[in-house]
Write a protein that holds these residues in place. Structure first.
Motif, PDB file in Angstrom:
ATOM      1  N   UNK A  82      -1.299  23.666   4.411  1.00 51.51           N
ATOM      2  CA  UNK A  82      -2.497  23.184   3.726  1.00 51.51           C
ATOM      3  C   UNK A  82      -2.806  24.038   2.499  1.00 51.51           C
ATOM      4  N   UNK A  83      -2.579  25.333   2.610  1.00 49.86           N
ATOM      5  CA  UNK A  83      -2.783  26.217   1.455  1.00 49.86           C
ATOM      6  C   UNK A  83      -1.841  25.847   0.321  1.00 49.86           C
ATOM      7  N   UNK A  84      -0.589  25.559   0.669  1.00 54.85           N
ATOM      8  CA  UNK A  84       0.387  25.152  -0.340  1.00 54.85           C
ATOM      9  C   UNK A  84      -0.006  23.830  -0.967  1.00 54.85           C
ATOM     10  N   UNK A  85      -0.462  22.888  -0.144  1.00 57.51           N
ATOM     11  CA  UNK A  85      -0.891  21.595  -0.677  1.00 57.51           C
ATOM     12  C   UNK A  85      -2.060  21.773  -1.654  1.00 57.51           C
ATOM     13  N   UNK A  86      -3.009  22.630  -1.297  1.00 56.36           N
ATOM     14  CA  UNK A  86      -4.164  22.860  -2.174  1.00 56.36           C
ATOM     15  C   UNK A  86      -3.737  23.500  -3.491  1.00 56.36           C
ATOM     16  N   UNK A  87      -2.781  24.426  -3.413  1.00 53.07           N
ATOM     17  CA  UNK A  87      -2.265  25.029  -4.644  1.00 53.07           C
ATOM     18  C   UNK A  87      -1.662  23.963  -5.553  1.00 53.07           C
ATOM     19  N   UNK A  88      -0.863  23.069  -4.984  1.00 57.53           N
ATOM     20  CA  UNK A  88      -0.246  22.011  -5.784  1.00 57.53           C
ATOM     21  C   UNK A  88      -1.314  21.090  -6.379  1.00 57.53           C
ATOM     22  N   UNK A  89      -2.339  20.761  -5.601  1.00 48.78           N
ATOM     23  CA  UNK A  89      -3.407  19.890  -6.096  1.00 48.78           C
ATOM     24  C   UNK A  89      -4.110  20.504  -7.304  1.00 48.78           C
ATOM     25  N   UNK A  90      -4.502  21.762  -7.163  1.00 50.01           N
ATOM     26  CA  UNK A  90      -5.239  22.419  -8.250  1.00 50.01           C
ATOM     27  C   UNK A  90      -4.364  22.557  -9.492  1.00 50.01           C
ATOM     28  N   UNK A  91      -3.128  22.970  -9.301  1.00 47.63           N
ATOM     29  CA  UNK A  91      -2.242  23.177 -10.437  1.00 47.63           C
ATOM     30  C   UNK A  91      -1.930  21.861 -11.146  1.00 47.63           C
ATOM     31  N   UNK A  92      -1.707  20.801 -10.395  1.00 48.96           N
ATOM     32  CA  UNK A  92      -1.420  19.501 -11.021  1.00 48.96           C
ATOM     33  C   UNK A  92      -2.646  18.949 -11.737  1.00 48.96           C
ATOM     34  N   UNK A  93      -3.824  19.213 -11.226  1.00 47.59           N
ATOM     35  CA  UNK A  93      -5.040  18.811 -11.954  1.00 47.59           C
ATOM     36  C   UNK A  93      -5.127  19.543 -13.292  1.00 47.59           C
ATOM     37  N   UNK A  94      -4.777  20.824 -13.293  1.00 49.91           N
ATOM     38  CA  UNK A  94      -4.782  21.592 -14.543  1.00 49.91           C
ATOM     39  C   UNK A  94      -3.727  21.071 -15.519  1.00 49.91           C
ATOM     40  N   UNK A  95      -2.543  20.732 -14.991  1.00 51.12           N
ATOM     41  CA  UNK A  95      -1.487  20.180 -15.836  1.00 51.12           C
ATOM     42  C   UNK A  95      -1.922  18.840 -16.421  1.00 51.12           C
ATOM     43  N   UNK A  96      -2.589  18.033 -15.625  1.00 47.02           N
ATOM     44  CA  UNK A  96      -3.108  16.740 -16.102  1.00 47.02           C
ATOM     45  C   UNK A  96      -4.094  16.954 -17.242  1.00 47.02           C
ATOM     46  N   UNK A  97      -5.005  17.894 -17.069  1.00 47.57           N
ATOM     47  CA  UNK A  97      -6.002  18.162 -18.113  1.00 47.57           C
ATOM     48  C   UNK A  97      -5.323  18.659 -19.391  1.00 47.57           C
ATOM     49  N   UNK A  98      -4.343  19.535 -19.225  1.00 45.54           N
ATOM     50  CA  UNK A  98      -3.652  20.064 -20.403  1.00 45.54           C
ATOM     51  C   UNK A  98      -2.940  18.956 -21.165  1.00 45.54           C
TER      52      UNK A  98
END
Length: 202
Positions: free
Chosen positions: A169-185
């Motif tokens: 779950x920690x890994x999944x949350x990391x991927x979620x947050x990072x992909x949201x940042x990539x989307x914004x960028x």
């Protein structure tokens, strides 16, 4: 990364070549950051010792190259969502342009010594097949993209499965947050980029 890099503007993503660099850079970051940080966290006080071990470095090489196609797929899903931002579903030849672009990013790299030609070719074939599936569904929210990828990615961590703990779950949350940042960028950097532009560049 130097401290001042935090304040530097990310490069614009306006054409096929710049998008290829964006996908490559972010796929590598997405995959490698968690591999190293998770390994460091699980090793705890012994992390400095672990990171000096040749066998650990060999395991990391295997993990990061096996996981790199997963990073490409996740970042491509982000690109797909951003380029569909106006609600227009791409024509097949337009999506084919994105697919060929991603495969060209994969092909930038020679066969990793940690894997060998047969496995590298198999990973490419799997990547090509999974890329085709992206266009079969509506664009996903960035936070939903990791769902099918988190478990396969977590299973590739260079830590023995008995020592991993319940950290999926920690890994999944990391991927979620990072992909949201990539989307914004990408949303901020990709003015004028479109599916037709990718199709005509093939």
């Amino acid at each position: 990364m130097a401290l001042l890099d935090i304040f530097r503007r990310r490069p614009a993503v306006r054409d096929r070549d710049e998008l290829a660099d964006f996908i490559d850079r972010n796929a590598a970051f997405l995959i490698q950051k968690a591999i190293y940080e998770y390994s460091r966290a699980r090793a705890g006080h012994y992390s400095k010792v672990l990171f000096k071990e040749p066998s650990f470095h060999a395991a990391v090489e295997v993990s990061r190259w096996r996981a790199y196609p997963l990073g490409l797929l996740m970042v491509t899903e982000v690109v797909y969502a951003v380029l569909c931002r106006e609600g227009a579903h791409p024509a097949q030849d337009e999506f084919d342009g994105l697919e060929s672009l991603v495969l060209s990013v994969f092909d930038r790299y020679p066969v990793p010594q940690a894997l060998g030609p047969a496995e590298w070719e198999a990973l490419r074939a799997d990547l090509a097949q999974r890329l085709k599936q992206i266009a079969l569904h509506p664009p996903k929210r960035a936070m939903d993209i990791p769902e099918p990828y988190a478990k396969p990615y977590f299973d590739l961590m260079p830590i023995h499965e008995k020592l991993r703990g319940r950290d999926l779950e920690t890994t999944r949350n990391y991927l979620m947050v990072t992909l949201c940042n990539i989307h914004d960028e990408l949303t901020k950097a990709s003015g004028g980029l479109s599916f037709p532009a990718l199709a005509t560049a093939v």
